[in-house]
Design a protein around this motif. Structure first.
Motif, PDB file in Angstrom:
ATOM      1  N   GLY A  90       1.134   1.594 -18.209  1.00 22.51           N
ATOM      2  CA  GLY A  90       0.726   1.333 -16.988  1.00 22.51           C
ATOM      3  C   GLY A  90      -0.456   1.193 -16.362  1.00 22.51           C
ATOM      4  N   THR A  91      -1.109   0.522 -15.329  1.00 25.06           N
ATOM      5  CA  THR A  91      -2.397   0.637 -14.820  1.00 25.06           C
ATOM      6  C   THR A  91      -2.228   0.624 -13.267  1.00 25.06           C
ATOM      7  OG1 THR A  91      -2.208  -1.875 -15.007  1.00 25.06           O
ATOM      8  CG2 THR A  91      -3.294  -0.662 -16.671  1.00 25.06           C
ATOM      9  N   ALA A  92      -3.534   1.094 -12.811  1.00 23.52           N
ATOM     10  CA  ALA A  92      -3.735   0.833 -11.407  1.00 23.52           C
ATOM     11  C   ALA A  92      -5.271   0.556 -11.199  1.00 23.52           C
ATOM     12  CB  ALA A  92      -3.277   2.210 -10.815  1.00 23.52           C
ATOM     13  N   PHE A  93      -5.507  -0.329 -10.630  1.00 27.72           N
ATOM     14  CA  PHE A  93      -6.570  -0.950 -10.141  1.00 27.72           C
ATOM     15  C   PHE A  93      -6.869  -0.538  -8.729  1.00 27.72           C
ATOM     16  CE2 PHE A  93      -8.020  -3.283 -14.127  1.00 27.72           C
ATOM     17  CZ  PHE A  93      -7.048  -3.273 -14.631  1.00 27.72           C
ATOM     18  N   VAL A  94      -8.041   0.216  -8.170  1.00 26.05           N
ATOM     19  CA  VAL A  94      -8.289   0.865  -6.917  1.00 26.05           C
ATOM     20  C   VAL A  94      -9.657   0.202  -6.277  1.00 26.05           C
ATOM     21  CG1 VAL A  94      -7.993   2.872  -5.682  1.00 26.05           C
ATOM     22  CG2 VAL A  94      -7.030   2.960  -8.002  1.00 26.05           C
ATOM     23  N   THR A  95      -9.370  -0.039  -5.268  1.00 26.67           N
ATOM     24  CA  THR A  95     -10.781  -0.303  -4.372  1.00 26.67           C
ATOM     25  C   THR A  95     -10.851   0.613  -3.269  1.00 26.67           C
ATOM     26  OG1 THR A  95      -9.521  -2.158  -3.130  1.00 26.67           O
ATOM     27  CG2 THR A  95     -11.071  -2.825  -4.811  1.00 26.67           C
ATOM     28  N   TYR A  96     -11.982   0.958  -2.817  1.00 29.54           N
ATOM     29  CA  TYR A  96     -12.236   1.800  -1.653  1.00 29.54           C
ATOM     30  C   TYR A  96     -12.921   1.157  -0.483  1.00 29.54           C
ATOM     31  CZ  TYR A  96     -11.193   5.402  -5.070  1.00 29.54           C
ATOM     32  OH  TYR A  96     -10.589   6.264  -6.070  1.00 29.54           O
ATOM     33  N   ARG A  97     -12.352   0.886   0.618  1.00 27.37           N
ATOM     34  CA  ARG A  97     -12.987   0.080   1.643  1.00 27.37           C
ATOM     35  C   ARG A  97     -13.606   1.203   2.532  1.00 27.37           C
ATOM     36  NH1 ARG A  97      -7.951  -3.814   2.828  1.00 27.37           N
ATOM     37  NH2 ARG A  97      -7.918  -4.866   0.889  1.00 27.37           N
ATOM     38  N   ALA A  98     -14.571   0.311   3.333  1.00 27.08           N
ATOM     39  CA  ALA A  98     -15.636   1.350   4.235  1.00 27.08           C
ATOM     40  C   ALA A  98     -14.894   2.273   5.174  1.00 27.08           C
ATOM     41  CB  ALA A  98     -16.414   0.400   5.069  1.00 27.08           C
ATOM     42  N   ASP A  99     -13.726   2.025   5.497  1.00 29.16           N
ATOM     43  CA  ASP A  99     -12.686   2.788   6.485  1.00 29.16           C
ATOM     44  C   ASP A  99     -12.230   3.964   5.549  1.00 29.16           C
ATOM     45  OD1 ASP A  99     -10.694   1.789   5.102  1.00 29.16           O
ATOM     46  OD2 ASP A  99      -9.857   0.750   6.837  1.00 29.16           O
ATOM     47  N   ALA A 100     -12.487   4.240   4.449  1.00 27.79           N
ATOM     48  CA  ALA A 100     -12.059   5.239   3.694  1.00 27.79           C
ATOM     49  C   ALA A 100     -10.657   4.945   3.095  1.00 27.79           C
ATOM     50  CB  ALA A 100     -12.161   6.635   4.203  1.00 27.79           C
ATOM     51  N   SER A 101     -10.061   3.695   3.555  1.00 26.56           N
ATOM     52  CA  SER A 101      -8.824   3.616   2.821  1.00 26.56           C
ATOM     53  C   SER A 101      -8.898   3.080   1.351  1.00 26.56           C
ATOM     54  CB  SER A 101      -8.012   2.420   3.728  1.00 26.56           C
ATOM     55  OG  SER A 101      -8.561   1.222   3.721  1.00 26.56           O
ATOM     56  N   ARG A 102      -7.629   3.456   0.736  1.00 31.30           N
ATOM     57  CA  ARG A 102      -7.819   2.920  -0.653  1.00 31.30           C
ATOM     58  C   ARG A 102      -6.479   1.840  -0.897  1.00 31.30           C
ATOM     59  NH1 ARG A 102      -5.815   8.485  -3.159  1.00 31.30           N
ATOM     60  NH2 ARG A 102      -5.085   8.591  -0.922  1.00 31.30           N
ATOM     61  N   HIS A 103      -6.929   0.766  -1.555  1.00 32.90           N
ATOM     62  CA  HIS A 103      -6.046  -0.268  -2.111  1.00 32.90           C
ATOM     63  C   HIS A 103      -5.559  -0.373  -3.384  1.00 32.90           C
ATOM     64  CE1 HIS A 103      -5.608  -1.585   2.175  1.00 32.90           C
ATOM     65  NE2 HIS A 103      -7.036  -1.073   2.124  1.00 32.90           N
ATOM     66  N   PHE A 104      -4.618  -0.428  -3.802  1.00 31.72           N
ATOM     67  CA  PHE A 104      -4.119  -0.374  -5.417  1.00 31.72           C
ATOM     68  C   PHE A 104      -3.424  -1.668  -5.458  1.00 31.72           C
ATOM     69  CE2 PHE A 104      -3.908   4.054  -3.719  1.00 31.72           C
ATOM     70  CZ  PHE A 104      -4.274   4.731  -4.814  1.00 31.72           C
ATOM     71  N   VAL A 105      -3.771  -1.972  -6.974  1.00 26.74           N
ATOM     72  CA  VAL A 105      -2.925  -3.061  -7.587  1.00 26.74           C
ATOM     73  C   VAL A 105      -2.348  -2.239  -8.718  1.00 26.74           C
ATOM     74  CG1 VAL A 105      -3.113  -5.314  -9.069  1.00 26.74           C
ATOM     75  CG2 VAL A 105      -4.538  -5.013  -7.211  1.00 26.74           C
ATOM     76  N   PHE A 106      -1.205  -2.408  -8.798  1.00 24.96           N
ATOM     77  CA  PHE A 106      -0.346  -1.550  -9.687  1.00 24.96           C
ATOM     78  C   PHE A 106       0.644  -2.313 -10.779  1.00 24.96           C
ATOM     79  CE2 PHE A 106      -0.218   1.874  -6.259  1.00 24.96           C
ATOM     80  CZ  PHE A 106      -0.696   2.886  -6.819  1.00 24.96           C
ATOM     81  N   ASN A 107       0.532  -1.862 -12.082  1.00 24.66           N
ATOM     82  CA  ASN A 107       1.576  -2.391 -12.906  1.00 24.66           C
ATOM     83  C   ASN A 107       2.113  -1.242 -13.402  1.00 24.66           C
ATOM     84  OD1 ASN A 107       3.086  -3.859 -14.578  1.00 24.66           O
ATOM     85  ND2 ASN A 107       1.452  -4.202 -15.874  1.00 24.66           N
ATOM     86  N   ILE A 108       3.571  -1.154 -12.913  1.00 22.71           N
ATOM     87  CA  ILE A 108       4.158  -0.011 -13.391  1.00 22.71           C
ATOM     88  C   ILE A 108       5.743  -0.378 -13.755  1.00 22.71           C
ATOM     89  CG2 ILE A 108       5.391   2.217 -12.686  1.00 22.71           C
ATOM     90  CD1 ILE A 108       2.550   2.660 -10.929  1.00 22.71           C
TER      91      ILE A 108
END
Ligand code: ADP
Length: 314
Positions: A90-108
């Motif tokens: 499995g993989t998770a690709f993560v980006t961090y936005r300027a407002d400190a939130s995290r966004h994930f692209v998961f393949n689980i």
């Protein structure tokens, strides 16, 4: 010492290097880092000296080997991690936005993790377990739900205990009965470890005290509210204990709740007083955020104790 087990997603995390970087265009990446909420939890518990094992599945690839080797190095029991040829870890690709939130692209679900099952190795591990820890994110498919619920019943049937961290990840929790499964796990839990608004997913009360009182009345032994940099508050039928967080420079929040939970549950299983379990847990949560990568901030007990005394995160 009592042995704890968790079951669920095992993956590698790959993160955007810069805050504000998007995956809509190519850019520099960091990782792969070993990850998956139950893997982080079990790795941290093992590093603190608690007997701990994980039920899950990886592919026969370098991402899978990275996870198994890291968990083994931390002292975890990896005997119930199945290795599947022909399926990728499995993989998770993560980006961090300027407002400190995290966004994930998961393949689980469609990765090797989706093949999780209660096979012979998992049955053996559960036979030696006294406690099951459930992460909500691990309820990612009907099959994963079935593995988790059966682990709970196996351990409960022999007088064991259960802890539950909702760890809500809407991107992954797509099992058809996920809501019912979350409620079922809470009803079987002894320790409940919500973060932020997760407390109110299980209560109609409007304020924190009302929700805590309502949930304790439903049969939990204790509730531990995780409050980020501010630390945590413990509640049981006798009252509350608050514990401040440790001041650190946060570079990556992923994994803090899992490391916190692992430490709290490990010390609860050892019979530690709530204030002591909270102190170690806050220290593990704080150390976790000082490193990029969810398992890079896992430290052994001696280093955690040294951090509590010196505040040194090196
Ligand atoms: P979750 O990761 O589950 O959302 P929190 O963000 O509340 O949970 O973090 C869990 C614990 O990790 C906190 O209770 C605290 O002990 C520690 N922690 C998290 N962020 C920080 C921080 N910036 N500084 C110090 N400790 C932190």
């Amino acid at each position: 010492m009592r042995k704890l087990v968790s079951a669920g997603e095992i993956l590698v995390e790959i993160m955007a290097e810069r805050i504000g970087q998007s995956f809509l265009e190519p850019g520099p990446l960091l990782g792969p880092y070993p990850s998956g909420a139950p893997a982080i939890f079990i790795g941290q518990a093992a590093a603190l000296g608690q007997p701990a094992g994980l039920i899950g599945a990886v592919g026969d690839d370098d991402f899978g080997r990275l996870n198994i080797e890291r968990l083994r190095a931390l002292g975890a029991d990896v005997s119930a991690i199945a290795v599947h040829k022909g399926h990728a870890t499995g993989t998770a690709f993560v980006t961090y936005r300027a407002d400190a939130s995290r966004h994930f692209v998961f393949n689980i679900r469609n990765s090797a993790s989706g093949l999780i099952e209660t096979d012979g190795a998992a049955t053996n591990l559960l036979a030696s377990a006294d406690h099951v820890h459930v992460m909500g994110s691990s309820l990612f498919s009907d099959r994963a739900v079935a593995v988790t619920l059966s682990a709970i019943e196996t351990v409960k049937a022999k007088g064991g205990t259960v802890s539950f961290d909702p760890n809500i990840r809407r991107e992954i929790m797509q099992a058809s009965g996920v809501r019912a499964a979350l409620d079922h796990v809470l009803a079987r839990a002894d320790i409940f470890l919500p973060s932020g608004e997760e407390l109110f997913l299980f209560s109609s009360a409007k304020d924190e005290k009302g929700a805590v009182d309502e949930l304790l009345a439903r049969g939990l032994s204790c509730i531990v509210l995780k409050k980020g940099a501010a630390g945590a508050v413990y509640h049981d039928h006798h009252g509350a204990v608050a514990s401040s967080g440790f001041a650190v420079d946060e570079v990556d929040p992923t994994g803090a709740g899992d490391c916190f939970g692992a430490a709290f549950v490990s010390f609860w299983l050892r019979g530690a007083a709530p204030a002591e379990a909270l102190r170690i847990a806050n220290a593990c949560g704080a150390l976790a955020v000082t490193r990029k990568g969810p398992m890079e901030g896992i430290f052994p007990l001696e280093a955690v104790e040294a951090f509590i005394v010196t505040g040194n995160t090196q």
